[in-house]
Design a protein around this motif. Structure first.
Motif, PDB file in Angstrom:
ATOM      1  N   TYR A  21     -18.316   5.747   3.574  1.00  0.00           N
ATOM      2  CA  TYR A  21     -17.970   4.468   2.948  1.00  0.00           C
ATOM      3  C   TYR A  21     -18.625   3.328   3.719  1.00  0.00           C
ATOM      4  CZ  TYR A  21     -14.397   7.321   0.761  1.00  0.00           C
ATOM      5  OH  TYR A  21     -13.756   8.301   0.056  1.00  0.00           O
TER       6      TYR A  21
ATOM      7  N   VAL B 165     -15.615  -2.902  -0.577  1.00  0.00           N
ATOM      8  CA  VAL B 165     -15.474  -1.587   0.060  1.00  0.00           C
ATOM      9  C   VAL B 165     -15.924  -0.556  -0.958  1.00  0.00           C
ATOM     10  CG1 VAL B 165     -13.907  -0.019   1.263  1.00  0.00           C
ATOM     11  CG2 VAL B 165     -13.407  -2.468   1.180  1.00  0.00           C
ATOM     12  N   GLY B 166     -16.814   0.311  -0.552  1.00  0.00           N
ATOM     13  CA  GLY B 166     -17.268   1.340  -1.483  1.00  0.00           C
ATOM     14  C   GLY B 166     -18.069   2.385  -0.750  1.00  0.00           C
ATOM     15  N   SER B 167     -18.695   3.226  -1.527  1.00  0.00           N
ATOM     16  CA  SER B 167     -19.573   4.206  -0.894  1.00  0.00           C
ATOM     17  C   SER B 167     -20.996   3.799  -1.219  1.00  0.00           C
ATOM     18  CB  SER B 167     -19.271   5.608  -1.416  1.00  0.00           C
ATOM     19  OG  SER B 167     -19.294   5.607  -2.818  1.00  0.00           O
TER      20      SER B 167
ATOM     21  N   ILE C 274     -12.243   6.323  -3.616  1.00  0.00           N
ATOM     22  CA  ILE C 274     -11.398   5.983  -2.479  1.00  0.00           C
ATOM     23  C   ILE C 274      -9.963   6.311  -2.853  1.00  0.00           C
ATOM     24  CG2 ILE C 274     -10.537   4.064  -1.090  1.00  0.00           C
ATOM     25  CD1 ILE C 274     -13.264   2.701  -1.633  1.00  0.00           C
TER      26      ILE C 274
ATOM     27  N   PHE D  26      -6.603   3.038   1.546  1.00  0.00           N
ATOM     28  CA  PHE D  26      -7.401   2.250   2.501  1.00  0.00           C
ATOM     29  C   PHE D  26      -6.533   1.121   3.054  1.00  0.00           C
ATOM     30  CE2 PHE D  26      -8.190  -1.770   0.335  1.00  0.00           C
ATOM     31  CZ  PHE D  26      -7.777  -1.469  -0.949  1.00  0.00           C
TER      32      PHE D  26
ATOM     33  N   ALA E  63     -15.520   1.459  -6.075  1.00  0.00           N
ATOM     34  CA  ALA E  63     -15.729   0.372  -5.104  1.00  0.00           C
ATOM     35  C   ALA E  63     -14.928  -0.852  -5.531  1.00  0.00           C
ATOM     36  CB  ALA E  63     -17.212   0.028  -5.034  1.00  0.00           C
TER      37      ALA E  63
ATOM     38  N   VAL F 226     -10.472   4.256   5.620  1.00  0.00           N
ATOM     39  CA  VAL F 226     -10.588   4.668   4.221  1.00  0.00           C
ATOM     40  C   VAL F 226     -10.288   6.163   4.135  1.00  0.00           C
ATOM     41  CG1 VAL F 226     -12.059   4.738   2.177  1.00  0.00           C
ATOM     42  CG2 VAL F 226     -12.364   2.912   3.852  1.00  0.00           C
TER      43      VAL F 226
ATOM     44  N   GLN G  63     -10.124   9.568   1.844  1.00  0.00           N
ATOM     45  CA  GLN G  63     -10.587  10.226   0.627  1.00  0.00           C
ATOM     46  C   GLN G  63      -9.440  11.066   0.077  1.00  0.00           C
ATOM     47  OE1 GLN G  63     -14.178  12.430   1.426  1.00  0.00           O
ATOM     48  NE2 GLN G  63     -13.954  13.541  -0.484  1.00  0.00           N
TER      49      GLN G  63
ATOM     50  N   VAL H 228     -14.361   1.863   9.627  1.00  0.00           N
ATOM     51  CA  VAL H 228     -15.457   1.547   8.699  1.00  0.00           C
ATOM     52  C   VAL H 228     -15.660   0.036   8.849  1.00  0.00           C
ATOM     53  CG1 VAL H 228     -16.230   1.618   6.316  1.00  0.00           C
ATOM     54  CG2 VAL H 228     -14.667   3.386   7.176  1.00  0.00           C
TER      55      VAL H 228
END
Ligand SMILES: *[C@@H]1O[C@H](CO)[C@@H](O)[C@H](O)[C@H]1NC(C)=O
Length: 640
Positions: free
Chosen positions: A53, A72-74, A82, A85, A133, A154, A156, A165
């Motif tokens: 992330y 916030v994302g990948s 996600i 978080f 995201a 974060v 998963q 992160v």
């Protein structure tokens, strides 16, 4: 793992986090999950791999009270949902302190804002469903300046989560700062390893802003030393060192402006660099500041070395990077031993040095002090209070003045006379020599004397041979001095006119003299960029104007010589009356040397223009050197 089971597990993650937050709510200094961002699952550690992330922000700079977007994302290309978080903004210098608040976050089944230290300073998930995201609005506080970063844990799934992160550095700046254009908020494919470049410009101050903390007490409780001269009272030093003594505690403060990479102080037993105990505050790429000590070597590799100096003799207390200003505050042990030398702050006197530079030489060595360098003129007790005076610049300024007079002034005139005035004032003599030669010799002897004295002055000033960092001034200067030095020796042993070797001499004398002149002027150009010379950068335009004028005059004079040579070869020499004939046998046999060449009046006129203009250029540059640093004066005039 079945989706349902996974959801159930995530739910307990959420519950664990929320319970922890609730426990902390309103109970003073928070700790636990919301500060260390760790879900309290017994025995389940965070993933140690690189997080899949990323956190990105819409700008690298935000004014106090303004908002930015944080996502916030990948990384694109590997979309990963996600689960849970927790996201906060943290001070770079003090990562346990949460700053600012999230605004306009709807209280939905997906996410909501919550409170850790201050209202709405945290955003977290409401449910464990997979989320794409997400972008939030974050508002910078009005009571904080400096670097921040966004930090999240974060998850998963229940058992798979990544801590720390982090976003790139974001600077919270004063409201009157003109910030750079906002960057795109979309997640990028790669995470930048360096913070984005910061472009910033401060509006001219309308009213007197309060002095930076480093200057507070300089008049009555601290010893302050800054560069350039007289900057401490105005609070506008490029680099400044302040020492505050309370009992047996010696506290140092350092600050430099202009986005420095490091600012450092040195304790020295003389006012030269080398064999000094230095203390360096270094800005890391992530915006944090580290403190080191090092030992400096005079003109020998490694120049500066951390491994030759104990690190535990100093303790960093505070640091910040605000609006391009690097500040740090630290303590140093009263007595420390570095390289076998005892540094006793209470009982010895030291020359203080303050330097700043924009880059590192390598990971463990600071680079050349291109932003600021100054040493006190006399050793002093650190318990002194007030503003310390810089070392005298007299030798440096005399060196500059002498070289400018020599290479802009006398050398230019002497060369011009020798090249274009051999057939002017024919017949007249000065001290038994032709006029052009008599003056050529006077100007060249002056050039030689000014150069040799100027060279000796700089040798005394820098204490021997020295380089000027990346600037080739010292090298080109030494070559010029050598060429200048040998020129009169060759001239003394010149062969008689008419001998076979005379043309060789003439040619060599011309080549060496002109090469030295060109190199001398190039060396003066380099001097403008020497930080030590403190010349305003626009001095270059004065020098360029000089060169342009010099070249134009040479072109015009060359033209007159070509034209008049043409006339002579056409036999029109007869048109000139032989009024200057004195009947000397030597001259009588050389008809073409017996009278002024054509255009002599015009050439004398040009000389009458060239001489004062060249001298004005030389004197103007000498004034800049003598009055340096005058940048502020100029800025004040131009800004008014
Ligand atoms: C915190 O956020 C909630 C929900 O968005 C909002 O109603 C409240 O006014 C915020 N409080 C502060 C101090 O910003």
């Amino acid at each position: 793992m079945l989706p349902r089971k996974r959801s159930a597990m995530l739910l307990s993650f959420v519950v664990a986090m929320v319970i922890h937050q609730t426990e902390q709510y309103g109970s003073g200094a928070p700790s636990g999950a919301c500060i260390d961002q760790t879900p309290r699952h017994e025995s389940i550690p965070a993933q140690s791999s690189t997080p899949p992330y990323i956190i990105l922000t819409s700008t690298a700079q935000v004014r106090q009270g303004d908002t930015l977007q944080v996502t916030v994302g990948s990384p694109a290309g590997a979309p990963l949902p996600i689960g849970g978080f927790i996201l906060q903004a943290r001070q770079i210098q003090n990562p346990d302190v949460i700053v600012g608040k999230f605004v306009g976050v709807p209280d939905t089944t997906m996410t909501h804002v919550t409170t850790c230290s201050n209202p709405n300073d945290t955003v977290t998930h409401s449910s464990p469903e997979d989320k794409p995201a997400m972008t939030f609005q974050w508002q910078a506080p009005t009571d904080f300046l400096g670097g921040i970063e966004f930090r999240a844990t974060v998850a998963q799934s229940y058992a798979t989560f990544w801590k720390n992160v982090e976003s790139p550095l974001v600077e919270v700046v004063t409201p009157d700062t003109v910030t750079s254009a906002p960057a795109a908020a979309a997640p990028a494919t790669t995470r930048a390893t360096q913070p984005p470049p910061v472009i910033m410009e401060s509006k001219p101050k309308q009213e007197a802003a309060p002095l930076d903390v480093v200057y507070q007490g300089c008049a009555d409780t601290k010893l302050c030393f800054g560069v350039p001269q007289n900057c401490v009272t105005k609070g506008d030093c490029k680099a400044v060192l302040a020492v505050f003594v309370s009992g047996d505690r010696y506290t140092f403060e350092l600050q430099a402006v202009g986005n420095p990479k490091y600012v450092a102080a040195g304790l020295s037993t003389d006012n030269k660099m080398g064999d000094d105990s230095a203390m360096e505050c270094v800005r890391n790429d992530n915006g944090r500041v580290s403190l080191f000590t090092s030992w400096t070597y005079s003109k020998v590799d490694p120049y500066v070395s951390r491994s030759d100096s104990p690190q535990e003799i100093v303790q960093l207390q505070e640091s910040s990077v605000i609006d391009g200003k690097l500040y740090c505050k630290f303590r140093r042990d009263v007595v420390s031993v570095v390289q076998g030398k005892t540094f006793d702050l209470a009982n010895s006197m030291y020359n203080l040095m303050v330097v700043a530079g924009s880059e590192m030489k390598d990971a463990n060595r600071v680079g050349f002090h291109d932003l600021a360098y100054e040493a006190t003129g006399t050793p002093m007790s650190l318990a002194t209070v007030g503003t310390a005076a810089a070392s005298s610049k007299l030798l440096l300024k005399l060196h500059g003045s002498f070289m400018l007079l020599a290479w802009l002034g006398t050398a230019s005139l002497g060369i011009l006379l020798a090249r274009y005035f051999r057939q002017t004032w024919v017949g007249k003599q000065l001290g038994g020599k032709d006029i052009w030669f008599a003056y050529h010799r006077i100007f060249m002897v002056l050039t030689w004397l000014l150069t040799v004295v100027g060279f000796i002055l700089i040798l005394i000033e820098v204490g021997g041979w020295s380089t000027t960092g990346d600037n080739p001034h010292a090298i080109t200067g030494i070559v010029t001095v050598i060429m200048c030095f040998i020129q009169p020796i060759g001239a003394y042993f010149r062969p008689h006119p008419g001998t076979k070797t005379r043309p060789i001499f003439n040619w060599a004398h011309w080549l060496l003299g002109n090469s030295a002149h060109i190199l001398g002027i190039v060396t003066i150009f380099f001097a403008v960029y020497l930080q030590k010379a403190e010349l305003p950068s626009w001095s270059v335009y004065i020098l360029a104007a000089f060169v342009a004028f010099h070249v134009i005059m040479h072109l015009v004079l060359t033209l007159t010589v070509c034209v008049s040579d043409g006339r002579i070869s056409n036999g029109r020499i007869n048109a000139f009356p032989m009024k200057d004939m004195l009947g000397q046998t030597r001259q009588a046999t050389q008809v073409d040397r017996s009278t002024d060449a054509p255009f002599s009046r015009f050439r004398r006129l040009l000389l009458g223009v060239y001489t004062p203009v060249v001298l004005i250029f030389a004197i103007a540059m000498v004034c800049l050197v003598a009055l340096a640093p005058i940048t502020e004066v100029y800025d004040t005039i131009m800004g008014a």
